[in-house]
Enzyme design. Sequence first.
Site, PDB file in Angstrom:
ATOM      1  CB  SER A  71      -0.953   0.008   1.201  1.00  0.00           C
ATOM      2  OG  SER A  71      -2.009  -0.909   0.997  1.00  0.00           O
ATOM      3  CE  LYS A 240      -1.009   4.221   2.539  1.00  0.00           C
ATOM      4  NZ  LYS A 240      -0.836   3.154   3.555  1.00  0.00           N
ATOM      5  CB  THR A 241       2.092   1.544   6.471  1.00  0.00           C
ATOM      6  OG1 THR A 241       0.665   1.725   6.346  1.00  0.00           O
ATOM      7  CG2 THR A 241       2.589   2.331   7.659  1.00  0.00           C
ATOM      8  N   GLY A 242       2.784  -0.103   4.071  1.00  0.00           N
ATOM      9  CA  GLY A 242       2.325  -1.148   3.161  1.00  0.00           C
ATOM     10  C   GLY A 242       2.414  -2.485   3.869  1.00  0.00           C
TER      11      GLY A 242
END
Length: 303
Positions: A71, A240-242
């Site tokens: 993501s 922003k993470t994923g």
Amino acid sequence: MNMLFGKILFCVLVCLPLVIQSCGASASLSGLQSELERFVEGKDARIGVAVIIDGRDTVSVNGTRDFPMMSVFKFPVALAVVDHCAKSGIALTDTLDIPAAMIRENTWSPLRERYGVADMRLSIDELLDYSLRFSDNNACDLLIDFVGGVATVDSLMQSYGFSGICISYNEDGMHRDPYLCYVNRSTPLQMASLFDVFADSMRCSSAEMMTIARMLETCDTGRDRLVAPVEGSGVVVGHKTGTGDRNTQGRLIGVNDCGYFLLPDGSRYVVAVFIADSAYGMDETSQLIARISEIVYNNVARE
């Protein structure tokens, strides 16, 4: 906007090679490099790290290798939304009609949990908020459709000069075939560079970009990753993470966090951490990212 794109291309194509070359001459950067290499060594996972300090000094471990973005790619999607709106004369407060058929049930979606599976009308900035702050998969795919598909997002990254950021599938595609997560890929250096350009040149360039920054800086996911070591220190983190599922070998496809750090003294740095094919649990893999963030912060804050 064209002047901004020109500055982005200059920074990526001209400045970045110079700052990478400067790393070898700095004893402090050499120490950070060595500490990160020692930490990564022997871990049962593929780990890539890139650090850019004040837009000048760069350190990386596996920085030019490809990793599944998961993501994290929702950040480039958000930039494509702002670009599309600017070119089309659309405001982020404008609304989109969303038929119930476009709301998928078998996916991570706080938006669906709030509104249900129903016809709805939502503003573009609310969809961005769900996509960036809560990593909502439905919101992300709706925004991708709004800008014209994943090819539009990928083309924007290429026009910026980020050829190492490759976007070919939306969230639904990756959910249907988890191995497509490896196709949506980036190198740590390229993603770190994108966040650095955003923090330096784009973040305050327009009201729309400031909206994106606010969402990144209030990101609700992955608080135990990059943010954990600086929580309560006065450092502003936009990130922003994923997060991926396990592959058929039982390994986590990707656990990532990338973002910029704005220190109280006015300095900044960027960290991109990608962990692929982790044999560890989710909590332990997230702790690896937190420890890398701590190593970087301790080295930068000491300077």
